[in-house]
Design an enzyme around this catalytic site. Structure first.
Site, PDB file in Angstrom:
ATOM      1  N   HIS B 103      26.079  86.837 -30.395  1.00 22.45           N
ATOM      2  CA  HIS B 103      26.605  85.590 -30.946  1.00 22.45           C
ATOM      3  C   HIS B 103      27.500  85.801 -32.171  1.00 22.45           C
ATOM      4  O   HIS B 103      28.240  84.915 -32.562  1.00 22.45           O
ATOM      5  CB  HIS B 103      25.489  84.571 -31.222  1.00 22.45           C
ATOM      6  CG  HIS B 103      24.645  84.846 -32.424  1.00 22.45           C
ATOM      7  ND1 HIS B 103      23.415  85.475 -32.367  1.00 22.45           N
ATOM      8  CD2 HIS B 103      24.854  84.577 -33.727  1.00 22.45           C
ATOM      9  CE1 HIS B 103      22.914  85.560 -33.581  1.00 22.45           C
ATOM     10  NE2 HIS B 103      23.754  85.019 -34.430  1.00 22.45           N
ATOM     11  N   ASP B 134      21.272  88.719 -26.416  1.00 26.51           N
ATOM     12  CA  ASP B 134      21.993  88.661 -27.680  1.00 26.51           C
ATOM     13  C   ASP B 134      22.304  90.041 -28.255  1.00 26.51           C
ATOM     14  O   ASP B 134      22.129  90.300 -29.446  1.00 26.51           O
ATOM     15  CB  ASP B 134      21.227  87.812 -28.699  1.00 26.51           C
ATOM     16  CG  ASP B 134      22.175  87.102 -29.662  1.00 26.51           C
ATOM     17  OD1 ASP B 134      23.381  87.348 -29.577  1.00 26.51           O
ATOM     18  OD2 ASP B 134      21.695  86.313 -30.485  1.00 26.51           O
ATOM     19  N   SER B 221      22.914  87.767 -39.209  1.00 28.07           N
ATOM     20  CA  SER B 221      22.809  88.081 -37.785  1.00 28.07           C
ATOM     21  C   SER B 221      23.458  89.411 -37.450  1.00 28.07           C
ATOM     22  O   SER B 221      24.571  89.682 -37.871  1.00 28.07           O
ATOM     23  CB  SER B 221      23.483  86.997 -36.948  1.00 28.07           C
ATOM     24  OG  SER B 221      22.619  85.941 -36.757  1.00 28.07           O
TER      25      SER B 221
END
Lengths: 417, 393
Positions: B103, B134, B221
Site C-alpha cells: 500500500h 501487503d 508503513s
C-alpha cells in the site's frame, strides 16, 4: 438472529481530579459520603451454591511466576442483556482471583473479578438536562455471562456479587480444567514502577488478552466514574461514584477494564479502570490510565465471595479536599495554619446519630489519620480516605485523628457498628 | 461476534512515529536492585546502547516516496502522492533488495527511496508485490548509493518462530514529512497471530499480525519492527483507528517477517523466471479467503461454537463453508496438516504457504479433520489427502 442495536454503546469514562484540569470541574466540590453509600447497598441476594460444603472443597493457591503466566488466568467477560425486546452486549476483561476444587462434583469452581461498569448495562430512562444516576438511569444486571480463556475454552458464568462504587463485580464458573489463581499483592505501587496489564479491547478483531506495559505515573488519585449515553445526538452523563485509583501510562482501551495490572513478579497490583480521554472531545489526552489497587480490591473481593456483598463503613461525615475550600468563608484557618494535607470535614458536616456524631468529632476540621487494628492510614486527600475505609474492619474500633479550627489535634475512637 | 459495538475500521496508511522515551522501560530490570545509584547507572548504559542501536539500525531503513505522473501542456512531471518506509533485507553482487508494504507503493508511477544520508534514489525498480499480503519488493543498484547502508538481519531462529509476547521492540520509520525521518519508537509485543482486516473492503486481509503498543503512525508503513537483537520481526502495517466517539490508542500491527520474506522470495523467483522488465503481481489464493472460509475455535463465541458443534473443543480451525481447495466440508474441524498441529487459522495459512514456498508440490497434502455429521462432531479423526497443485498463485 437476535437484534442488537448499534447505537447501544454505553461509554463510561472517568474524569480525574487533577490540579491541571480544574477548569473541567466545579470549583467547590463536596462529596457526601452518606449519599455515595446509598447506591451501593442494593445488593442482589447471593446465588445459593449447590452442595458445596467446606469439607469437600480445596482452596487453590497461586503458582504464577511471571507476568507472562498471568495471561492464562485472564478472562474476557461478555454479557448479553434483553431489554424491551432488544438485546445488548457488553464486554469487559477480568481475571481469576479465587478457586476451589469440589471433590464431590469433580469440578473446579473459579471466581473472577471484573469491572462492574464495564459489564453491567446502564441506560437513561428520564432524559433531562441534568440526569441523576439514582433516579434517571436504570441498570440491568440479569443476563447471560460468558467467560473466554486464553486456552480457547469458553464457559458460562454466574454473577456472585458486586460493589458498583469501586467498579468491582465478581462472577464464577465451573470447569474440569485447572487454572492458576492470580495472587493479589500486599504491596502498594510506587511512582516509577513498571507495570503490565492484560485486557481485551472491545472490537471485532479478536485481540484476546492484549498485553500492555506502562509506568506508574501517580498514586492516591481520585477518579470519578462516569456514565454517559448519547440519545438523538445529545449526550447525557452522570457520576456513578468517586473512588481511589493509581495512575499509569499504559495504553488501555475500552473493553480492557477489569483486567489484571501485574508487576514483573507476576503479582497483581491492581485492576484496570479507565483511560481519561476515550470519549469525543478529549482527543488531546494520551496514556492517562487508572487502576484500582489490590489493597482496595482484596477486602471487597473477599467479602463478596464469602457473603455476596460488600458494605463500605460509614462515618457519617460530609467531606472535601483541602484545595476545594481554600479562601472559602469559615475555612481560612486551614491555610492560616499551613495545613496542606488531609480531608476537610465541612461545617455542619456531621450527620446526626452517625458514628462520627456519637464519637463527638468536630465539624469544620481536617481529618489527618485513621488507625484500625494497629494499622495506620495517613489521610492526605480524599483518595486516601476512600482507600482506607474499604481496608479497615468495621468491627474493630477506629481511631480518628483530626485538627480542629483552633489548630488543636484530637484523636477520637469511633465505633462503626 | 460482538455486533452491539461499533465496528472499528483499520486504517491502512503510510505510517510515521512519534518518539517516546526509552528510560521508562528500565524499571523491570531493576526490580531486584535496591541501590538507586546502580539503577541510575543502568539507565545511562541502556540509553547510550539504545543510541548505538539506533545509529546502526537506521542505516538499513529508508523513506519510500510514491510519485504519480502528471502531464500539463504536454510536459510530464512526477508529483509525490504518498510517503512510507522500507528497509534493506537482502543483497547480491550488484543489487540491494528492499521490503515495504504494497500500500506504500500502490498505484505508483515512480518510486524513490531516501537513505539515512538523505540521498534520494529515484526510479527504483519495483520487482513485484502482493496486494493481499501487503508485500512490496524493491531493488536498487549498489553503485547508485553514495554511502554505506546496512542490510538488516531477519528473525530466522527456529525457522521464523513468533516473537515472544512481552518482548521489547523498536519501530523505525519515516514520517509524513522529511522533518520526522528516522523516528524511533519503543514498545512491547502485545499479541501474536492476531486476525485483523480492513472492514471497508477486502483488498487487504491480514490474518496473522503481530500486535504491539509501539507508537505507529501514518508514515511508518513498510518500516521494520525490530527486536533488541536488531533482527526484523515484522513490517509495521496497520493500526486500529475509528471515527466513532471511542478513541483507541496503541493498537498497532506489524506483519510477521517470515511470511513477508517467503512471499518476497516467491516474487523474486517469478521475477527471475519472467524477465527483468516485468513487475510481478503475486497472488496467493490461500492468503485471502482464510478468514472468511475458516475460523479458529478460540475466536468463536459460545453460540457460534454451538452452531458448528464444536462446543467441547478449544483448539483447531473450523471450516465455515465447504472448501474445495482443502476438500473439507462445512463444520469440519481441521487439526493437522502433514502431521503439523493446526491450532488456529494463522497456523493453517502459514503451513500452506510453507508447502508452496518449499516447492514440494509433488507429494499429497494430508489434512486431518474431525468430521461434523448432523451437527455432531465425530469422535474419530479422518485423513483427507489432497493434491497440492490446486494451491495456485
Amino acid at each position: 438472529m437476535r437484534k442488537i442495536l448499534k447505537a447501544v454503546f454505553v461509554s463510561i469514562f472517568c474524569l480525574i481530579f487533577m490540579s491541571g484540569c480544574t477548569s473541567l470541574l466545579p470549583v467547590f466540590t463536596t462529596v457526601n459520603e452518606t449519599n455515595n453509600n446509598k447506591s451501593v447497598c442494593q445488593y442482589v441476594t447471593k446465588q445459593t451454591t449447590s452442595n458445596t460444603n467446606e469439607s469437600n472443597t480445596t482452596l487453590l493457591s497461586s503458582s504464577i511466576s511471571s507476568f507472562l503466566d498471568a495471561k492464562n488466568s485472564s478472562v474476557r467477560v461478555m454479557a448479553c442483556y434483553s431489554v424491551n425486546d432488544n438485546e445488548y452486549e457488553m464486554s469487559s476483561s477480568g481475571f481469576i482471583v479465587d478457586g476451589e476444587y469440589n471433590s464431590s462434583t469433580h469440578k473446579y469452581v473459579y471466581y473472577i473479578v471484573t469491572s462492574a461498569s464495564g459489564i453491567f448495562y446502564r441506560y437513561v430512562t428520564n432524559p433531562s438536562d441534568s440526569i441523576d444516576i439514582e433516579n434517571d438511569v436504570n441498570i440491568v444486571r440479569s443476563g447471560t455471562f460468558e467467560m473466554y480463556m486464553e486456552d480457547g475454552n469458553a464457559y458460562t458464568g454466574e454473577m456472585v456479587g458486586y460493589f458498583d462504587a469501586y467498579d468491582v463485580a465478581i462472577f464464577k464458573f465451573q470447569s474440569d480444567k485447572e487454572y492458576d489463581v492470580l495472587e493479589l499483592s500486599n504491596d502498594e505501587v510506587s511512582i516509577g514502577d513498571t507495570v503490565y496489564a492484560y485486557g481485551t479491547p472491545v472490537d471485532g478483531y479478536n485481540l484476546l488478552n492484549t498485553l500492555i506495559k506502562g509506568t506508574v505515573s501517580g498514586t492516591n488519585r481520585l477518579s470519578d466514574l462516569y456514565f454517559s449515553e448519547t440519545i438523538n445526538s445529545k449526550t447525557y452523563s452522570a457520576v456513578i461514584s468517586s473512588y481511589p485509583t493509581f495512575q499509569f501510562d499504559g495504553s488501555i482501551n475500552l473493553g480492557m477494564e477489569g483486567g489484571p495490572i501485574i508487576n514483573a513478579n507476576g503479582q497483581v497490583v491492581g485492576m484496570i479502570g479507565y483511560r481519561y480521554g476515550t470519549n469525543a472531545g478529549t482527543y488531546m489526552y494520551e496514556s492517562l490510565s487508572f487502576g484500582l489497587s489490590s489493597a482496595n480490591l482484596k477486602p471487597i473481593i473477599e467479602s463478596i465471595i464469602s457473603t455476596g456483598s460488600f458494605t463500605k463503613p460509614l462515618l457519617g461525615i460530609t467531606i472535601t479536599d483541602i484545595y476545594n475550600v481554600s479562601e472559602k468563608e469559615n475555612y481560612e484557618w486551614i491555610e492560616d495554619n499551613q495545613i496542606y494535607s488531609g480531608v476537610v470535614i465541612l461545617k455542619d458536616g456531621i450527620s446526626d446519630n452517625s458514628p462520627a456524631y456519637n464519637a463527638s468529632i468536630s465539624d469544620n476540621s481536617v481529618l489527618i489519620k485513621l488507625v484500625s487494628d494497629g494499622k495506620e492510614y495517613n489521610i492526605s486527600n480524599l483518595s486516601c480516605l476512600y482507600s482506607a475505609l474499604v481496608q479497615i474492619n468495621p468491627s474493630n474500633p477506629l481511631s480518628v485523628t483530626y485538627i480542629d479550627s483552633n489548630n488543636q489535634t484530637h484523636t477520637k475512637v469511633v465505633n462503626l457498628q | 461476534m460482538i455486533k452491539g459495538f461499533k465496528v472499528l475500521s483499520l486504517v491502512f496508511m503510510v505510517f510515521s512515529l512519534t518518539s517516546i522515551s526509552q528510560k521508562k522501560d528500565v524499571a523491570i530490570n531493576c526490580n531486584t536492585i535496591s541501590d538507586e545509584e546502580i539503577t541510575l547507572t543502568n539507565q545511562v548504559n541502556l540509553t547510550s546502547s539504545m543510541n548505538d542501536f539506533y545509529n546502526e539500525a537506521i542505516k538499513g531503513v529508508v523513506k519510500v516516496s510514491n510519485y504519480a505522473k502528471t502531464t500539463t501542456q504536454g510536459v510530464s512531471s512526477y508529483v509525490k502522492q504518498s510517503i512510507g518506509s522500507g528497509f534493506f533485507y537482502d543483497e547480491d553482487s550488484s543489487y540491494y533488495y528492499l521490503l515495504t508494504n504494497h500500500h506504500v507503493i500502490e498505484s505508483y508511477n515512480m518510486v524513490s527511496i531516501t537513505i539515512h544520508s538523505n540521498q534520494e534514489i529515484k526510479n527504483v525498480k519495483v520487482i513485484g508485490y502482493d496486494d493481499k499480503q501487503d508485500v512490496g519488493v524493491l531493488r536498487v543498484n549498489k553503485s547508485e548509493l553514495n554511502s554505506a547502508i546496512k542490510v538488516l538481519e531477519l528473525l530466522k531462529d527456529n525457522n521464523f518462530i513468533n516473537p515472544t509476547i512481552g518482548d521489547d521492540v523498536v519501530a523505525l520509520g519515516c514520517p509524513g514529512g522529511q522533518g520526522f525521518s528516522g523516528t524511533l519508537s519503543k514498545g512491547i509485543v502485545s499479541g501474536v497471530n492476531r486476525i485483523v482486516s480492513e472492514s471497508n473492503n477486502n483488498i487487504y486481509n491480514q490474518d496473522h499480525a503481530i500486535q504491539t503498543d509501539c507508537a505507529i503512525n501514518p508514515g511508518n508503513s513498510g518500516g521494520p519492527l525490530l527486536n533488541m537483537n536488531m533482527e526484523v520481526i515484522g513490517v509495521n502495517t496497520m493500526k486500529i483507528s475509528s471515527d466513532s466517539s471511542i478513541r483507541e490508542e496503541a493498537l498497532n500491527f506489524a506483519l510477521p517477517i517470515h511470511d513477508m520474506y517467503k512471499t518476497s522470495m516467491l516474487i523474486r523467483k517469478q521475477f527471475n523466471d519472467f524477465g527483468q522488465n516485468s513487475v510481478i503481481q503475486f497472488n496467493n489464493r490461500l492468503s485471502i479467503s482464510s478468514s472468511k472460509q475458516f475460523k479458529s475455535i478460540r475466536d468463536m463465541s459460545i453460540k457460534e461454537r454451538d452452531v458448528y458443534g464444536v462446543i467441547n473443543k478449544n483448539q483447531g480451525v473450523v471450516c465455515l463453508n465447504d472448501d474445495s481447495t482443502l476438500n473439507v466440508k462445512r463444520g469440519s474441524l481441521i487439526v493437522s496438516i502433514n502431521g503439523v498441529a493446526i491450532n488456529n487459522v494463522c497456523e493453517l495459512r502459514r503451513e500452506l504457504l510453507d508447502i508452496y514456498y518449499q516447492g514440494n508440490l509433488t507429494n499429497k497434502i494430508v489434512v486431518q479433520v474431525y468430521k461434523n455429521v448432523n451437527g455432531n462432531l465425530n469422535d474419530s479423526i479422518s485423513n483427507i489427502s489432497i493434491s497440492p497443485k490446486i494451491i495456485n498463485v
